[in-house]
Each structure stands twice: as C-alpha cells, then as structure tokens.
Write a protein that holds these residues in place. Structure first.
Motif, PDB file in Angstrom:
ATOM      1  N   ALA A   1     -17.119   2.608 -26.605  1.00 15.17           N
ATOM      2  CA  ALA A   1     -17.706   3.993 -26.846  1.00 15.17           C
ATOM      3  C   ALA A   1     -19.173   3.599 -27.323  1.00 15.17           C
ATOM      4  N   ARG A   2     -19.553   2.852 -27.975  1.00 22.18           N
ATOM      5  CA  ARG A   2     -20.914   2.404 -28.228  1.00 22.18           C
ATOM      6  C   ARG A   2     -21.614   2.369 -26.929  1.00 22.18           C
TER       7      ARG A   2
ATOM      8  N   ARG B   1     -22.139   5.750 -25.267  1.00 24.35           N
ATOM      9  CA  ARG B   1     -22.826   6.820 -26.147  1.00 24.35           C
ATOM     10  C   ARG B   1     -24.373   6.499 -26.211  1.00 24.35           C
ATOM     11  N   ARG B   2     -24.635   5.077 -26.022  1.00 22.83           N
ATOM     12  CA  ARG B   2     -25.878   4.674 -25.491  1.00 22.83           C
ATOM     13  C   ARG B   2     -26.494   5.367 -24.446  1.00 22.83           C
TER      14      ARG B   2
ATOM     15  N   PRO C   1     -20.685  11.927 -23.570  1.00 26.23           N
ATOM     16  CA  PRO C   1     -19.881  12.409 -24.910  1.00 26.23           C
ATOM     17  C   PRO C   1     -18.561  11.775 -24.566  1.00 26.23           C
TER      18      PRO C   1
ATOM     19  N   LEU D   1     -21.760   7.782 -34.839  1.00 30.78           N
ATOM     20  CA  LEU D   1     -22.367   7.735 -33.361  1.00 30.78           C
ATOM     21  C   LEU D   1     -22.513   8.675 -32.478  1.00 30.78           C
ATOM     22  N   GLY D   2     -21.577   9.704 -32.943  1.00 31.38           N
ATOM     23  CA  GLY D   2     -21.355  10.950 -32.113  1.00 31.38           C
ATOM     24  C   GLY D   2     -20.391  10.927 -31.168  1.00 31.38           C
ATOM     25  N   VAL D   3     -19.205  10.112 -31.592  1.00 34.25           N
ATOM     26  CA  VAL D   3     -17.843   9.980 -30.895  1.00 34.25           C
ATOM     27  C   VAL D   3     -17.079  11.105 -31.548  1.00 34.25           C
TER      28      VAL D   3
END
Ligand code: B12
Ligand code: SF4
Length: 672
Positions: A118-119, A122-123, A127, A155-157
């Motif tokens: 996920a990180r 996101r980087r 989405p 982190l916006g997940v």
C-alpha cells in the motif's frame, strides 16, 4: 498557411474519467528472514480474489459505473507471482484514466506485507483500498481501531470493513470520481448472498497452481457456534447466509464445460449449517449422474454434521471426497475453555466412522496450546488421534489470538503481552506466553505433532485402509503436506511448490543482498532442495509401492506365481510365467497376450516381482551400501554392472510411479 492549433481541452472535474482499471491484489506474507513467501506453483487459490473478481466483472457487465465508462479488471496473487508495482503505477493517468488498487482478503499475518505494498502504491499516487479479515475483525471488536490501521488511513489508504457484495459498485464509483473516503464499514449491513455473482476462477490464474482443475466457491457464510478463538462469527455473523443452489450448480457446470474445472474447495466455514445443502448436493449429484460431469469437492463441517440425516450419504453422491472438521482438541477441558461445547470427544470415533462408511476422508483441524495442554499431553493426544480415531489427515495450528476473536479482545483488555509483529499471526508462530510450556517447547510440540502424524508408518496405515475411490486424493494430499513440512519447513496452507525469492522483494528492515551473495545463498538452497526433493520422491514412491491398490488381474497373476514358486520352492521361470499369465488371462482378458520381447523383459523384471511391486527397500539398501563402500575407498567392491542394473530398475520404477501419479490410476504389474 499554418493550421490553427486546436484548443487544448482541460478536464475540470473527476467526472471526465472515462476508464477505470481495477487492480485486485492478494498479498502474501513474509517468512522469518523477510522474504515474501512466493512459489512457482501454489496449491490453494484465493477465494476472496475470485469473489472480488466476479463482483468486478459484474459491475463491468452491468455498466454500473455509467454507460461508456471502460472498466478493466486485473488480478494478482502475490503468493504465486511478482506484483508489477511500477507498471501498475504507470497505468494511472488521471483524470481520464484511473487505476484503483484493492488489497483483498488481507488476513492479520498478511497485513504487514499488504501495508508495504500500500505504501508503494500511495507513493506512486494511486488510490488504495484494503479489506478482509484483519481490518474487519479488529474493528468489529475494537471500534477505536488499532495503530497499524490508523497508520494506513493516515497515508490516505481507504479501509473497508465487512462484506461488499451490495456495495462494490458504489465504492468503485467513488474511486472513479476520486472521492474515496478513509473508512467504509459494512459490518452491520451483511449482504444477502442469494443472487450474488459466484466467485470466478479465471483459468489463467488457476494455471499458477499445481492443479488447474481446482477452484473455490463459498456457498454460504457465517456460523451459529461461539468458539473463543474464532474471528468468523464476529465478522460474518452467527446467522447463516447462503448463495442460491441453482447459481452454485450452474457455475460448477459452466466451469467444467468452459475450463474443465472439476474439483472444488467449498470454503464455507460450516457447510452443514447452510440451509441449501440438500439442494446443492442434489444438484451436484445430477451433474455427475445425468450430465456426466465428474465434479468432486472438499468442504468444512462441524463435528455434529454427521448426525444430520442424509448429509454424509448425499455428500458422497454429490462427489465429496474429504471433510475438514474442527476437532481442535481431544481434551474435553480444552474444548470447554474455548467455548466449543458442540464438540463431544466421546462421539468422535462414531463421527469418523460415519464419514468413512460414506467413503469420505476426514481431515482434522487440531490446535496446540490450549490452557490444559502440556508438552506430554500434546504428544499423547496426537498418538490417540492416530491410534483411536484414525483420522486420515490432520492440520496442526498453534493457538493464536487472532484480531477479531474473543481471545484477542480478552488479552487486549487484560493488557497481556502479545507479539507486536502481525506477520507472525499465522497460527504457526508463538504469539503469546503459555504457562505450561518453557521457551521453545510450544513450538517444539507443534513441530513434533507434524512429524508424528505424517510419519511414513502412519501414512502407510491410512493409505492401506483408504477406499480405492479416495486413494489418490489422500495420496496427493500427503505429497503436498510432506513437501511443506519436509522441504518448505512451513505450513501446507501457506506453502506451494518450488520457493521463489526475488532478490529485491524483501521486508523493509532486512537488507537487500548483493547479487553475488544472493546467488550463493540460492545455490546453496537449491542444492539442499534437490536433495530434499529426491528424498521426498523416493519416500512417496515407496509409500505408493507399499500401499497401491492392485488390480484384480495383478493379484491373480501374483497368486499364480506364488503357487508355482511354492510348488517348486524356487524362482519363477519365463515359461512358467507365460503359463501363469495365460491362466490369469482366462479370467482377466485385459492382461492381453504378451509378445516374446515383452515376455523377456517382463521375465527380467518379474524375477524381482515381489520386491519390485511391494517395495524398493532392496534398492535403498544397495545404494546405501555402495555409498558406504565409496566413502571407505573400497572401490573394488563396487560392481559397475550392478550399479547400471539398479539404476535402470530405479529409473523404471520412478517412471511407473510418475505415470501412475499423472494418470491417477493403478498400473497393474501385468499391464506393464
Ligand atoms: C478459505 C480460507 C483460506 C484459504 C484461502 C484463503 C482465501 N482468502 O481464499 C487458505 C486455506 C489458503 C487459508 C489459509 C489460511 N487462513 Co484462512 N480462511 C479461509 C476461510 C475459511 C474462507 C475464506 C473465504 O473464502 N471467505 C469468503 C470471502 C469472500 O470473504 P472475505 O475474504 O472476508 O472477503 C469479503 C470481505 O471481507 C470483503 N473484502 C475482502 N477483501 C477486500 C478488499 C477490499 C478492497 C474490499 C473493498 C473488500 C474486501 O469482500 C469480500 C466479499 O464480501 C476464512 C474464513 C471466512 N469465513 O472467510 C479463513 C480465514 C480468512 N483464514 C484465517 C487464517 C488465520 C488462515 C491461516 C493463517 C491458517 C489458519 N490458521 O487457518 C492460513 C494462512 C493464510 C495465508 N497466509 O495465505 C483467518 C483469518 C483471521 C485473521 N484475523 O487473520 C480466517 C478468518 C479464519 C479464522 N481462523 O478465523 N484460508
Ligand atoms: S465452529 Fe468453526 S466457524 Fe464456527 S464458531 Fe467455531 S471455529 Fe468458528
């Protein structure tokens, strides 16, 4: 004249996105050295992936995101393939084309790996959605959440709790229009499954597994019981919900006609409490009997299922070959402490007999580390499991406070220590203290349980008793389980065949090795692997030789030969062999008339018939003797012609074994 440039259209809102790529990823987990657990061939495909694939295709076909919106669905399984993170990131070209990554079916032990993926996404600005049992279970019992879930949300997940059959379309709408919220909870809105799309096993995905004819379906969800270590009841509920029997049977028919899929794992936690069991069994029996679709399956049931009138009998007619039963323990005090009152140890024997009479193999789920377990009691209980209950198979687990279970909640409330690394919550690692086990003893008892149950002697006993219909199923499972325990040194439910270790795919915190170091590590591992594989194959070959079901024709031929030998007190000659053959042929014409050349070969072979068809012990003895002589430099005592001869015999045996395994049938000696 220069052409006037066209005005550049600048999209103003997210509404302009006309294409959505849905990337479904099932994360794997890390091993103790930080490598992603990934295999060249897996064994168990992910039902959650198949389920969300079907839901996504349904959204696409119904055009639920709006007419003209192009939807593409891609699936990846981290346990059998590399996730092309960079390529996926590059496919995201907002505002016209959006990509949404969904990390699916994330269990607690997979959460660290899921979070790392996920990180990275996101980087790259994508989405990301995360769902499955870890987030759902944790937040079902601890609504305030836990630090690792908050970290992802920061982190916006987007975190999704519960089942999404009735909401996947609207979640994707939000993704398409760039308005995903940090949290969605459907824990209190459990979907009606009756008319939902049935999990879709894509043949391209299944080809990454040992058996491409093997798929999964969950025919129902929920369980009425209340075991303290269970997360299912707190996420999927205690009220049973189920798919329509008609849809399940239709999917099975189509899967067979289109992709030749004929073996299923019905992943319901308790198939016996699915109100549609009779309709499903009858539908499958009709497929087998009227449409000649040879479907077979295994399922999970509770210990009381055998009491349901007709259940075992109809299951067998429908093609059930194996039931996975949560025995959990054979110590009544342990069962009591886990709130598993429905398991009555005194009835286990009758229960197993009922399944055996129906020619269905029993596979016991067995937990080690309950409050009344000690190193000695566990060893004794495993012996009783074999001696008194004689279950065909067993899977062992270490008691683990899985987030979402009552056990976990209690430890949290009492502030008791638990392993902070979720990667270890796979039921094969110790995650809490146990007063009856000194350091290392709990894991030791767990490993000994595997070794004792999957010993050659016990596997041999089980196979000798297996019905001919079930022989190969049990045999293949033994192969798979021995591979995991002996070669992969892990649990069969996580491990497949031939471990891959991409150099760079390592858990953060573990160093990425230099090319040279990695290569030498892998070479050493491959050497070990080659040796372990050879020993596994020879072990399984011996097991097969000692237990294989002989055809009537072969038995007759062997009886004839024995009679001749006993009468003459010597070895059988070629001419006598021919007579024996002819006698046996009167009764079994399939033996055929052997040609002279075939007879000569067979004569050569049958000089050793009994040893060859019943065991390769003499070969094993020969090779170890030769090795010993070699090591002692007694080279002159090693006869080259005997080496050549035994090599041919070993090669021939291995070939016959491989053919039998591939064809799943029993080659009679006389057919060779
Ligand atoms: C079949 C099964 C397996 C299979 C395959 C796994 C799979 N996911 O298909 C195998 C045998 C490999 C397996 C292995 C293990 N399993 Co398992 N398994 C199950 C079982 C019985 C059924 C899974 C299933 O088909 N469910 C139906 C699907 C459709 O439901 P779902 O996964 O919840 O998905 C729905 C929602 O959660 C949601 N959703 C899921 N992901 C996402 C993602 C997004 C983005 C969104 C929006 C929604 C969403 O949408 C889906 C449809 O509604 C479950 C119990 C259960 N009832 O689910 C246990 C379960 C998932 N397993 C569990 C465990 C612990 C394991 C093991 C560690 C061994 C063990 N002790 O049993 C191993 C190791 C796994 C590994 N590392 O690979 C636990 C997980 C608990 C936890 N907190 O982690 C469960 C819950 C059972 C339990 N013992 O309590 N398992
Ligand atoms: S019987 Fe199995 S599924 Fe049902 S509550 Fe107990 S452990 Fe969970």
């Amino acid at each position: 004249m220069k052409p006037t440039p066209l005005p550049i259209h600048t999209p103003t809102g997210a509404e302009s996105a006309r294409s959505l790529r849905i990337v479904l990823i099932r994360p794997s987990k890390y091993d103790d050295e930080g490598w992603v657990i990934r295999h060249f061939r897996g064994v168990l495909p992910s039902n959650t992936l198949a389920c969300l694939h079907a839901l996504s295709e349904d959204v696409k076909q119904r055009q639920s995101l709006g007419a003209g919106v192009r939807v593409r669905v891609q699936t990846y399984d981290d346990s059998v393939q590399k996730i092309p993170v960079g390529r996926i990131i590059r496919s995201h070209r907002p505002p016209y084309s959006r990509t949404v990554v969904a990390l699916v079916g994330v269990q607690s032990n997979q959460f660290p790996r899921a979070a790392d993926l996920a990180r990275r996404f996101r980087r790259g600005g994508l989405p990301v959605l995360v769902g499955g049992f870890h987030v759902s279970g944790t937040m079902a019992l601890l609504p305030e959440g836990s630090p690792e879930i908050h970290e992802l949300m920061d982190l916006g997940v987007t975190v999704v709790l519960g089942e999404v059959e009735e909401s996947w379309g609207s979640l994707l709408q939000d993704a398409l229009h760039g308005r995903l919220r940090p949290l969605y909870s459907f824990l209190d809105a459990k979907p009606d499954l009756r008319n939902q799309p049935v999990p879709m096993a894509h043949p391209r995905y299944l080809r990454r597994f040992v058996a491409a004819n093997f798929a999964t379906i969950d025919c129902g969800r929920g369980c009425p019981y209340r075991c303290s270590f269970c997360t299912i009841i707190n996420v999927q509920g205690r009220e049973m919900r189920f798919r329509s029997a008609e849809l399940v049977v239709r999917a099975v028919r189509e899967n067979y006609r289109r992709h030749k899929i004929d073996y299923y794992f019905f992943t319901d936690d308790n198939f016996a409490r699915n109100r549609c069991w009779r309709e499903i069994f009858e539908g499958l029996a009709r497929l087998r009997e009227e449409e000649r679709i040879p479907v077979r399956f295994m399922m999970q049931v509770d210990t009381q299922a055998y009491r349901i009138p007709d259940f075992a009998r109809l299951a067998a007619r429908a093609g059930c070959t194996q039931v996975f039963i949560g025995l959990e323990s054979i110590n009544p005090n342990n069962l009591k402490s886990a709130g598993k009152g429905q398991n009555r140890v005194q009835d286990y024997r009758t229960m197993i007999d009922v399944w055996r009479q129906a020619k269905i193999a029993t596979h016991a789920a067995y937990i080690i580390g309950f409050p009344h377990d000690t190193p000695d009691s566990v060893a004794e209980d495993i012996e009783r499991l074999k001696r008194d209950l004689r279950v065909e198979q067993a899977s062992f687990f270490m008691l683990t406070p899985l987030p979402g279970s009552r056990d976990h909640l209690q430890l949290v409330r009492e502030g008791r220590p638990m392993d902070p690394d979720l990667n270890n919550y796979d039921a094969f690692h110790q995650t809490t203290e146990h007063p009856n086990f000194r350091p290392g003893e709990w894991t030791g008892s767990y490993r000994k349980a595997w070794d004792s149950f999957y010993s050659f002697e016990y596997m041999r006993e089980v196979l000798l008793q297996a019905s001919p219909e079930n022989y190969w199923n049990v045999f293949r499972n033994f192969f798979w389980y021995r591979n995991s325990v002996l070669i992969e040194d892990g649990h069969p439910m996580v491990h497949g065949f031939f471990r891959l270790k991409p150099r760079r795919d390592r858990r953060p915190g573990f160093a990425v090795e230099s090319r040279w170091k990695h290569l030498s590590r892998r070479l050493a591992e491959w050497r070990r692997l080659a040796r372990a594989w050879l020993s596994l194959i020879l072990e399984m070959e011996e097991l097969w030789l000692q237990t294989r079901k002989r055809s009537e024709a072969e038995l007759r031929l062997l009886a004839e030969m024995k009679r001749i030998r006993e009468a003459g007190g010597r070895r059988v000659r070629a001419a006598e062999l021919q007579i024996a053959h002819m006698r046996a042929r009167v009764q079994f014409p399939e033996l055929g008339v052997p040609s002279r050349a075939a007879l000569a070969l067979r004569d050569l072979n049958l000089r050793l018939t009994e040893r060859l068809t019943y065991s390769r012990i003499d070969l094993r003895h020969f090779w170890s003797q030769t090795r010993r002589r070699w090591k002692r430099h007694q080279i002159l005592r090693i006869r080259p012609h005997r080496i050549a001869w035994n090599l041919i015999r070993d090669f021939e045996l291995m070939l016959i074994f491989a053919l039998a395994l591939a064809r799943e049938r029993v080659p009679a000696a006389a057919e060779r």
